[in-house]
Design a protein around this motif. Sequence first.
Motif, short mmCIF file in Angstrom:
data_model
loop_
_atom_site.label_atom_id
_atom_site.label_comp_id
_atom_site.label_asym_id
_atom_site.label_seq_id
_atom_site.Cartn_x
_atom_site.Cartn_y
_atom_site.Cartn_z
N GLY A 184 0.91 -1.23 0.00
CA GLY A 184 0.05 0.07 0.12
C GLY A 184 0.65 1.22 0.15
O GLY A 184 2.03 1.31 -0.12
N GLU A 228 -3.09 -2.06 8.42
CA GLU A 228 -2.77 -0.66 8.42
C GLU A 228 -1.81 -0.19 9.73
O GLU A 228 -2.28 -0.52 10.74
N HIS A 242 -0.80 -3.24 4.08
CA HIS A 242 -1.74 -2.08 3.89
C HIS A 242 -0.99 -0.87 4.08
O HIS A 242 0.34 -0.85 4.61
#
Length: 251
Positions: A95, A140, A121
């Motif tokens: 990401g 994340e 992420h």
Amino acid sequence: MWREIKENIDCVFERDPAAQTVFEVITAYPGFHALLIHRVAHFCWQAGFRWLGRFVSHVGRWLTGIEIHPGATIGRRFFIDHGMGVVIGETAVIGDDCTLYHGVTLGGTSWNKGKRHPTLHDGVVVGAGAKVLGPIEIGEGARIGSNSVVLKSVPAGATVVGIPGHVIDPKAKKPDSHRKKIVAKMGFDAYGTSDDMTDPVAKAINHMLDHMQAVDGQLEVMKKALKDAGIACPDQSIPEEDYKSDKLDEI
């Protein structure tokens, strides 16, 4: 394209305090070069020119020491610090705002076709030498400690260390202040003396420190009992240098 290149240069300054000038980043940062080369290789791969994509990727590996498969999908503001030995597999997905250090592997655990590499992420940081293996997801903002081996998905915001990797509980009990004082007096940090470490030597030394603390506590209780019984007991503190040992330098 130029906006993305500028973003990549800016993220180097944000995450590497050693960066001095834009010219230095453009000419002497292999992670920056590897990413630019990967963009070309990935374009060729997506356009159906598979051999050309692999060849461009191979040239990038030869120039930078970073191997990124042209099929890997990488987001914006991706930063590889130092870079030597980094390997990113074909079906890996990375990401935005992610950071990898040298020796990191985003690898597969299967010879079957399909998704077999990890997905990172946004905002993930992977420390030097870490191995993230299989079609797992790293949430994340997660952090992967150096030299960890991660085989299972990691929740967002978590920190993972160890072999195999395990999530550190931020609420876990920390070593108490008495142990820290003993460590400071000894002038020796037992591998960080962290309770979450798997090193058996570190665990053994932590047990020794805990035992020393328990003995100190018992001595204090005995001294108090003697004084309460009217028996004189000299109150002499142990000098700090008594904790130190010249043998520590030989270990």
